[in-house]
Design an enzyme around this catalytic site. Sequence first.
Site, mmCIF file in Angstrom:
data_model
loop_
_atom_site.group_PDB
_atom_site.id
_atom_site.type_symbol
_atom_site.label_atom_id
_atom_site.label_comp_id
_atom_site.label_asym_id
_atom_site.label_seq_id
_atom_site.Cartn_x
_atom_site.Cartn_y
_atom_site.Cartn_z
ATOM 1 N N LYS A 111 24.976 -5.104 -2.020
ATOM 2 C CA LYS A 111 26.449 -5.181 -2.090
ATOM 3 C C LYS A 111 27.068 -4.539 -0.857
ATOM 4 O O LYS A 111 28.285 -4.367 -0.777
ATOM 5 C CB LYS A 111 26.946 -4.478 -3.349
ATOM 6 C CG LYS A 111 26.428 -5.082 -4.640
ATOM 7 C CD LYS A 111 27.023 -4.339 -5.826
ATOM 8 C CE LYS A 111 26.411 -4.764 -7.134
ATOM 9 N NZ LYS A 111 26.778 -3.839 -8.232
ATOM 10 N N ARG A 152 11.437 3.918 3.636
ATOM 11 C CA ARG A 152 11.028 2.968 4.687
ATOM 12 C C ARG A 152 12.260 2.177 5.075
ATOM 13 O O ARG A 152 13.010 1.706 4.217
ATOM 14 C CB ARG A 152 9.945 2.043 4.152
ATOM 15 C CG ARG A 152 9.663 0.881 5.086
ATOM 16 C CD ARG A 152 8.416 0.131 4.720
ATOM 17 N NE ARG A 152 7.215 0.879 5.063
ATOM 18 C CZ ARG A 152 5.991 0.369 5.039
ATOM 19 N NH1 ARG A 152 5.809 -0.873 4.670
ATOM 20 N NH2 ARG A 152 4.954 1.097 5.371
ATOM 21 N N HIS A 195 5.182 6.418 11.486
ATOM 22 C CA HIS A 195 4.619 6.222 10.149
ATOM 23 C C HIS A 195 3.611 7.354 9.947
ATOM 24 O O HIS A 195 2.397 7.137 9.953
ATOM 25 C CB HIS A 195 3.946 4.844 10.096
ATOM 26 C CG HIS A 195 3.582 4.373 8.728
ATOM 27 N ND1 HIS A 195 3.747 5.130 7.583
ATOM 28 C CD2 HIS A 195 3.043 3.184 8.312
ATOM 29 C CE1 HIS A 195 3.322 4.438 6.543
ATOM 30 N NE2 HIS A 195 2.903 3.253 6.955
ATOM 31 N N ARG A 223 0.798 -1.224 0.000
ATOM 32 C CA ARG A 223 0.000 0.000 0.000
ATOM 33 C C ARG A 223 0.827 1.269 0.000
ATOM 34 O O ARG A 223 0.624 2.165 -0.803
ATOM 35 C CB ARG A 223 -0.888 0.060 1.265
ATOM 36 C CG ARG A 223 -2.156 -0.705 1.190
ATOM 37 C CD ARG A 223 -2.514 -1.214 2.588
ATOM 38 N NE ARG A 223 -1.639 -2.331 2.855
ATOM 39 C CZ ARG A 223 -1.974 -3.594 2.596
ATOM 40 N NH1 ARG A 223 -3.175 -3.867 2.201
ATOM 41 N NH2 ARG A 223 -1.120 -4.574 2.764
ATOM 42 N N THR A 224 1.753 1.356 0.961
ATOM 43 C CA THR A 224 2.450 2.630 1.150
ATOM 44 C C THR A 224 3.299 2.964 -0.074
ATOM 45 O O THR A 224 3.272 4.087 -0.582
ATOM 46 C CB THR A 224 3.317 2.575 2.422
ATOM 47 O OG1 THR A 224 2.488 2.142 3.499
ATOM 48 C CG2 THR A 224 3.897 3.931 2.752
HETATM 49 C C1 NCD Z 1 1.792 -0.571 8.337
HETATM 50 C C2 NCD Z 1 3.312 -0.467 8.422
HETATM 51 O O1 NCD Z 1 4.017 -0.826 7.497
HETATM 52 O O2 NCD Z 1 3.741 0.013 9.438
HETATM 53 N N1 NCD Z 1 1.295 -0.897 7.087
HETATM 54 C C3 NCD Z 1 1.121 0.035 6.149
HETATM 55 O O3 NCD Z 1 1.896 0.945 5.990
HETATM 56 N N2 NCD Z 1 0.005 -0.058 5.418
HETATM 57 C C4 NCD Z 1 1.290 -1.481 9.378
HETATM 58 C C5 NCD Z 1 1.809 -2.871 9.413
HETATM 59 O O4 NCD Z 1 2.677 -3.289 8.665
HETATM 60 O O5 NCD Z 1 1.301 -3.593 10.242
#
Ligand code: NCD
Length: 307
Positions: free
Chosen positions: A85, A107, A135, A57-58
């Site tokens: 690497k 991320r 987040h 999703r993100t």
């Molecule tokens: C969340 C995350 O990655 O922190 N998911 C997301 O971004 N949709 C929550 C999760 O992974 O549980």
Amino acid sequence: MLGKSITAMESFSAKEIRLVLDTAYKMKQIIRRGGDKKLSNLRGKSIVNLFYEPSTRTRTSFELAGKYLGADVVSINSGTSSIVKGESLRDTLRTIEAMGVDAIVMRHKSEGAADFAARVVKPVIINAGDGAHAHPSQALLDLFTIEQHKGRLAGLKVAIVGDILHSRVARSDVYAMTKVGIEVHFAGPKTLLPRFFDFDGVTVHESLEDAITSADVINVLRIQLERQQAGLFPSTREYARVFGINDARLSLAKDDVLILHPGPQNKGLEISSEVTYCEQSAIQEQVQNGVAVRMALLDLTLNGGEA
Ligand code: NCD
């Protein structure tokens, strides 16, 4: 917000949150109107998505958000880049910076990685999740979804249920929600609750029932199976029995309670299929709102916008 790196909700004012939500409303209309979604707000800008942890999703929503606004967007997958690497995070960031990018959405498994990036390179950094720390775009899309359904934020009660200890979503939600006047109630097994928690506007419950009966919203968290240490987590059956959100639990809550989950879901563990697809569930809508909120964040930080 021009040039502002978005690393955690702590650095947001209530006014900035309002600005993001108002901008996201406009973006959502563009997504929903159908036809040509491509705007020129970010024409000539470039964005790199740098993801060291898995994401559906993100990552996709940040990528589409940038593209809908007319930016050039490139996604780097850690598994197929020089990261395998052994290149350091600092060197990878510098390499991306040297190519002239305007923003890096990242991320990473380590807490503080996004703050580190914001210190070592000049492009706008947007934190798409750093370990169990933060987040922020998820918290903003949670607020946006709640406001769309409830018509307000201040005075609502939100129950956040499950693996609070390892959840960057819970941490960002708490800062975002308390800033706009939402009362937050945490519930989960004792081992998955924050151990020393003293936060104005937040109540911690060991009983799920206490947290959900008067809640306007239940935000069900994913059990972070990849972040568990030995001994913290009961068996999956035990967890589902005591803390899983299923039809029976839902019947204890208000009739119009709103159900959220950031995804991905462990079906049958923290949430049942019936609840995911029930009338009160806005889980699918959160995904669309994620694109709108991320469009707002990219537009405000790369194009400006006053709070
Ligand atoms: C969340 C995350 O990655 O922190 N998911 C997301 O971004 N949709 C929550 C999760 O992974 O549980």
